[in-house]
Design a protein around this motif. Structure first.
Motif, PDB file in Angstrom:
ATOM      1  N   SER A  97       8.640 -33.913  30.421  1.00 41.47           N
ATOM      2  CA  SER A  97       9.103 -33.820  29.036  1.00 41.47           C
ATOM      3  C   SER A  97       9.835 -32.498  28.829  1.00 41.47           C
ATOM      4  N   ASP A  98      10.943 -32.544  28.145  1.00 36.86           N
ATOM      5  CA  ASP A  98      11.766 -31.349  27.907  1.00 36.86           C
ATOM      6  C   ASP A  98      11.120 -30.491  26.827  1.00 36.86           C
ATOM      7  N   ALA A 108       9.045 -38.946  20.796  1.00 37.07           N
ATOM      8  CA  ALA A 108       7.850 -38.334  21.376  1.00 37.07           C
ATOM      9  C   ALA A 108       6.609 -38.981  20.787  1.00 37.07           C
ATOM     10  N   LEU A 150       1.962 -30.639  27.028  1.00 34.80           N
ATOM     11  CA  LEU A 150       3.214 -31.378  27.202  1.00 34.80           C
ATOM     12  C   LEU A 150       3.210 -32.027  28.582  1.00 34.80           C
ATOM     13  N   ARG A 160      13.232 -29.867  23.619  1.00 33.52           N
ATOM     14  CA  ARG A 160      13.699 -31.001  22.814  1.00 33.52           C
ATOM     15  C   ARG A 160      13.265 -30.823  21.366  1.00 33.52           C
ATOM     16  N   LEU A 207       9.379 -29.418  21.188  1.00 28.50           N
ATOM     17  CA  LEU A 207       8.138 -29.988  21.710  1.00 28.50           C
ATOM     18  C   LEU A 207       7.174 -28.904  22.170  1.00 28.50           C
ATOM     19  N   MET A 240      10.316 -41.530  26.610  1.00 30.24           N
ATOM     20  CA  MET A 240       9.562 -40.987  25.485  1.00 30.24           C
ATOM     21  C   MET A 240       8.725 -39.805  25.960  1.00 30.24           C
ATOM     22  N   ALA A 241       8.908 -38.648  25.335  1.00 29.10           N
ATOM     23  CA  ALA A 241       8.119 -37.458  25.677  1.00 29.10           C
ATOM     24  C   ALA A 241       6.680 -37.651  25.222  1.00 29.10           C
ATOM     25  N   CYS A 242       5.755 -37.066  25.969  1.00 31.64           N
ATOM     26  CA  CYS A 242       4.329 -37.228  25.660  1.00 31.64           C
ATOM     27  C   CYS A 242       3.655 -35.887  25.460  1.00 31.64           C
TER      28      CYS A 242
END
Length: 349
Positions: free
Chosen positions: A30-31, A69, A26, A34, A15, A84-86
């Protein structure tokens, strides 16, 4: 997920890498490490894939998506489901396009010249070119570095093609100069005679020699079976970063500005000028010698004649400003209903 029989996929990417490539930020929590394996649509995405959201009306689709994501605007960030990553970007579609390019890059062609290609000894070929079977390269033609010429394409006499351009199968080029990083899809025809005749009442029309060129600037993309005629005196010019769809006809001595968008089945008559960042939607017709400004939008199936000022939106046939068109449409609708009511009333009497 793309069908990997036809496309080569890169990655996976973290990400953090995708944020850097797209210019996105990011979101907190969020990781950054990932791993994301692919791009996908909201309704088919897997946990290892990334999607984008540009409209609030699709919030339900996002809520039910299994994507790991999502790229979205700051005003939509609250719609992402838990887990969910953004990636936050003011223009999610643009950021998504950059991410998709990372997964599916346009690699340089593998250098090769097919034994069945016909190349004139006077032609100049750059380094790393690829010329497919049946292609014809005419005398004194010049191909830049890493140009890819598709099967049965014809590059005519003295035509110049810039570095990193891709010429699709069955493309015909004559009397033209093609810039760098240009993409011509199958069947494009550039540089043929414009439609120029001195009419006669006895039907024996006299052809006017077309002595200009077509200049296609850098980073232009032209869709399948589009035709662009060369100038009569002076040149036809397609401005840099212009994107032209399939089945478009552009007449002689037309000039477009920077970053125009011209969609399917548009016809532009000769000696028309179009400013920067102007959009012409499907089946628009433009009469000869028209002047269309910068930042203009012409809506589908409109007929343009004359002058269109900067920044305006036109529609209809003949095309007028959208506000005027809608006002006229409401008036006609109201009057037709009145006439219908009056007719019914008279019949009942």
């Amino acid at each position: 997920m793309a069908d990997l029989r036809f496309f080569d996929r890169a990655g996976p990417f973290s990400l953090e890498e995708l944020a850097r490539l797209s210019g996105a930020q990011l979101a907190q929590g969020s990781d950054p490490l990932r791993q994301i394996s692919d791009v996908a649509a909201l309704d088919t995405a897997l946990e290892s894939e990334i999607v984008f959201l540009s409209e609030r009306k699709l919030k339900d689709a996002l809520a039910s998506s299994k994507a790991g994501a999502c790229i979205l605007a700051p005003t939509l960030a609250d719609l992402a489901p838990v887990g969910m990553a953004c990636l936050i970007h003011p223009d999610p579609k643009r950021a998504y396009a950059l991410v998709a390019q990372a997964f599916y890059p346009q690699n340089a062609p593998v250098p090769w010249i097919a034994p069945t290609a016909s190349i004139d000894p006077s032609a100049s070929l750059g380094q790393g070119v690829r010329i497919e079977p049946g292609a014809v390269i005419g005398r004194h033609a010049v191909l830049g570095d890493r140009v890819h010429v598709g099967a049965n394409a014809v590059i005519g006499r003295s035509v110049v093609v810039g570095d990193d351009s891709r010429i699709g199968p069955l493309v015909s080029l004559q009397c033209c100069e093609i810039g760098k990083r240009v993409v011509l899809h199958p069947g494009v025809a550039i540089g043929q005679d414009g439609y120029g005749f001195a009419p006669s009442r006895d039907g024996r029309h006299v052809k006017l020699p077309q002595m200009g060129l077509v200049i296609v600037s850098d980073d232009v993309e032209i869709g399948a079976n589009t035709t662009i005629d060369r100038g009569a005196t002076g040149d036809t010019v397609i401005g840099p970063h212009t994107k032209i769809d399939n089945l478009v006809q552009i007449g002689h001595n037309v000039r477009t500005g920077l970053g125009c968008g011209i969609t399917a089945q548009v016809g532009i008559s000769g000696s028309t000028t179009i400013g920067d960042l102007t959009l012409l939607y499907g089946q628009v017709g433009v009469a000869d010698h028209s002047r269309i400004g910068s930042g203009v939008t012409i809506l589908a199936r409109s007929g343009v004649q004359g002058f269109v000022p900067d920044g305006s939106t036109y529609m209809g046939y003949p095309a007028v400003e959208m506000k005027e068109y809608l006002k006229l449409h409401k008036f006609l609708l109201r009057e037709s209903r009145k006439m219908g009511s009056a007719k019914k009333s008279s019949e009942s009497d």
